[in-house]
Structures are given as C-alpha cells and as structure tokens.
Design a protein around this motif. Structure first.
Motif, PDB file in Angstrom:
ATOM      1  N   PRO A  11       4.117   3.652   0.242  1.00 32.50           N
ATOM      2  CA  PRO A  11       4.878   3.742  -0.917  1.00 32.50           C
ATOM      3  C   PRO A  11       5.252   2.226  -1.305  1.00 32.50           C
ATOM      4  CG  PRO A  11       5.715   5.344   0.588  1.00 32.50           C
ATOM      5  CD  PRO A  11       4.621   4.454   1.254  1.00 32.50           C
ATOM      6  N   GLU A  12       5.284   1.168  -0.665  1.00 31.85           N
ATOM      7  CA  GLU A  12       5.633  -0.231  -1.084  1.00 31.85           C
ATOM      8  C   GLU A  12       4.245  -0.886  -1.667  1.00 31.85           C
ATOM      9  OE1 GLU A  12       8.709  -3.577   0.093  1.00 31.85           O
ATOM     10  OE2 GLU A  12       7.831  -2.541   1.779  1.00 31.85           O
ATOM     11  N   TYR A  13       3.189  -0.123  -1.264  1.00 32.76           N
ATOM     12  CA  TYR A  13       1.871  -0.832  -1.492  1.00 32.76           C
ATOM     13  C   TYR A  13       1.126   0.258  -2.039  1.00 32.76           C
ATOM     14  CZ  TYR A  13       3.726  -4.001   2.121  1.00 32.76           C
ATOM     15  OH  TYR A  13       4.674  -4.803   2.555  1.00 32.76           O
ATOM     16  N   PRO A  14       1.425   0.603  -3.335  1.00 38.36           N
ATOM     17  CA  PRO A  14       0.587   1.799  -4.114  1.00 38.36           C
ATOM     18  C   PRO A  14      -0.951   1.620  -4.094  1.00 38.36           C
ATOM     19  CG  PRO A  14       1.820   0.585  -5.762  1.00 38.36           C
ATOM     20  CD  PRO A  14       2.307   0.059  -4.218  1.00 38.36           C
ATOM     21  N   GLU A  15      -1.337   0.294  -4.244  1.00 37.45           N
ATOM     22  CA  GLU A  15      -2.813   0.033  -4.322  1.00 37.45           C
ATOM     23  C   GLU A  15      -3.512  -0.652  -3.200  1.00 37.45           C
ATOM     24  OE1 GLU A  15      -3.698  -1.646  -8.019  1.00 37.45           O
ATOM     25  OE2 GLU A  15      -2.393  -0.378  -9.067  1.00 37.45           O
ATOM     26  N   GLY A  16      -2.608  -0.670  -2.071  1.00 35.38           N
ATOM     27  CA  GLY A  16      -2.986  -1.354  -0.817  1.00 35.38           C
ATOM     28  C   GLY A  16      -2.274  -2.751  -0.685  1.00 35.38           C
ATOM     29  N   GLN A  17      -2.789  -3.618   0.508  1.00 33.75           N
ATOM     30  CA  GLN A  17      -1.917  -4.627   0.764  1.00 33.75           C
ATOM     31  C   GLN A  17      -3.063  -5.540   1.402  1.00 33.75           C
ATOM     32  OE1 GLN A  17       0.293  -4.722   4.191  1.00 33.75           O
ATOM     33  NE2 GLN A  17       1.747  -6.133   3.805  1.00 33.75           N
TER      34      GLN A  17
ATOM     35  N   ASP B 216       1.051  -7.321  -1.676  1.00 28.02           N
ATOM     36  CA  ASP B 216       1.012  -5.958  -2.598  1.00 28.02           C
ATOM     37  C   ASP B 216      -0.077  -6.264  -3.686  1.00 28.02           C
ATOM     38  OD1 ASP B 216       1.527  -3.509  -3.715  1.00 28.02           O
ATOM     39  OD2 ASP B 216       2.818  -4.466  -5.063  1.00 28.02           O
ATOM     40  N   VAL B 217      -1.230  -5.388  -3.597  1.00 25.93           N
ATOM     41  CA  VAL B 217      -2.303  -5.456  -4.699  1.00 25.93           C
ATOM     42  C   VAL B 217      -1.746  -5.354  -5.920  1.00 25.93           C
ATOM     43  CG1 VAL B 217      -4.278  -4.607  -5.562  1.00 25.93           C
ATOM     44  CG2 VAL B 217      -3.845  -4.967  -3.044  1.00 25.93           C
TER      45      VAL B 217
END
Length: 274
Positions: free
Chosen positions: A168-174, A222-223
């Motif tokens: 949820p905090e990293y919707p496109e990955g990290q 966060d991407v």
C-alpha cells in the motif's frame, strides 16, 4: 588556530546534539500520517505550494532534484539565487524532515567548500566540488556538461531495478538499499569504462553514498513518488517524508544507511562486454 578551534567546537557540538536526537528518536513515537507538517507550513494537509517550471534563461538550478523541487515550489527562492545557507538548512529540515544537526552540518560544509554564506543552486553543479562522476541521477559531466538537467534514462533504470515488493505504501514497488548499492556499482563501472576523464576520490564516493542514503530515507525508495520528484523535480500533493522519526534524519542514521548501501556496492564490478 582560531578557525581550527571553531571547527572542532562545531563538530563536537553538532555530534553531541545529533546523538541526543538519536535517543529521542528511539524513545519517541513515530510521526503519524497526516501530522508531519504543521498549519502554515508547505505540505500541510498534503498541499504544497504551486509548482512552476524554472525559466532556463533566468533561474538557477542544481544537480540535486530535492533542492530543485524546493525552488520549483517556492519553498526557497524560485530563481534559485542568493540563497542564505542558514535559511536553506531550516527549509531542508522542514520540507524533508531532516534532523537539524544534519542540515546545519551539510550547509556549513557547503559554505566551507564554496567559501560563502549564500549560494546560487548552480554553484553545486561545478564539477568535482560536490557534483561528481558516476552519479545515480546524472550522466558524467564529460558527457553532459549541464548537470542541472535530470537524466531520465538513468532515473528510469534505477527505478526499474527496484526489487522491493508492491505494498500500500509502495504501489509500484520499492528501491531497496541493496538495489542502490548495485546501481552505484554499475554507474562506477560505466564511468570507469566510458569516461576518459573519470575521477572519483574518497570524498566524492562518500557524497555518492550519502546522497543515496538520503534518497532512501526521505522518499522511502517508493518508485511512484521517486519518479515524480526525480524526473519532474516536483513534490506531489499528498507527499509526506518517509522519514517518520520525531526529530528527523540524524547524521548517525544517515551514516548507518550509507554504510548499508556501501556493503552492497562492488567497486570492482566488470561490465559483461569488458
């Protein structure tokens, strides 16, 4: 002699202050979502001042996306000129939740390197003072003399290397510290191979790890957020620093994160076509 004594006093003063903040951060609860910025501050309730793209004919910009974004939003002078380092330290602290000793130490160091109390952002683009080869976000100055312009290809490659899971905090990955270490390894190897004027001394290596560690701490890797800030040099509405510690990013936490990234860096990496 007086200058040496003053520098020693400042060093021990800032390190002691920073150590106190380390313990406060360990004991105090993290800042809750929505409570990072106070009323009247940029970022309050997720709203940032108007974003205006810089005028390349008149405005001064740096190799640092975070500083450029602050100018683009008017958090520091929009023209990026004659910025007092004391004011810059305070703005950095409030915008990104960097610890006060960290900001003061950084700006003091900039003042010593450039021998002045106020800077234009473009001062930071002077090669091999702070700006250096094998940057994660800029091509080497040999290939790209204007270090104020983001290299979107490098940024996309960095973000595309993210191995952290979608959440949820990293919707496109990290982008993880290990990813940053590997990305720095690749940049150093490329610069060694391709740049006939390549140089990277110990101080500039430290800057590289420091920049990567601050990137990780305030953007969380966060991407989605990173793409906007790094490529557009714009702070998206709703952004809050991923550094949630009550007293901000301390120097010692930054040292630890830089060492973490360094551990994953292979400075002897050879490219496949070598």
């Amino acid at each position: 002699m007086a200058t040496i004594l003053k520098d020693l006093w400042n060093f021990f003063y800032l390190q002691t202050w920073d150590t106190c903040l380390v313990f406060i951060n360990l004991l105090a609860p993290k800042i809750k979502k929505g409570e990072m910025y106070k009323e009247g501050q940029p970022g309050y309730k997720g709203i940032w001042p108007e974003f205006i793209r810089p005028n390349p004919e008149t405005d001064s910009r740096s190799p640092c996306p975070g500083l450029n974004a602050m100018a683009n939003h008017g958090i520091i002078p929009r023209n990026g000129r004659n910025i007092e380092l004391s004011s810059l330290a305070e703005a950095l602290e409030k915008t990104w939740n960097l610890g006060a000793p960290f900001c003061r130490d950084t700006c003091n160091s900039v003042g010593k390197l450039f021998k002045k109390d106020a800077i234009d952002l473009s001062d930071l683009a002077k090669h091999n003072i702070i700006e250096h080869d094998s940057s994660l976000l800029r091509s080497d100055a040999f290939f790209s003399p204007d270090q104020t312009v983001p290299d979107k290809q490098l940024i996309e490659r960095l973000l595309g290397s993210a191995t952290g899971p979608v959440a949820p905090e990293y919707p496109e990955g990290q982008v993880t510290p290990a990813d940053l270490g590997k990305a720095l390894s690749l940049r150093i190897a490329e610069s060694k191979r391709n740049n006939p004027q390549f140089s990277l001394n110990i101080l500039h290596s430290f800057f590289g790890y420091s920049n990567a560690s601050v990137f990780y701490e305030i953007l969380g890797g966060d991407v989605k957020t990173s793409r906007i800030i790094l490529e557009e040099e714009k702070i998206p509405d709703g952004y809050e620093s991923f550094m949630r510690s009550r007293k901000g990013l301390t120097m010692k936490k930054q040292y630890f994160r830089a060492a973490h990234i360094w551990f994953h860096t292979n400075t002897q990496l050879k490219l496949k076509d070598e």
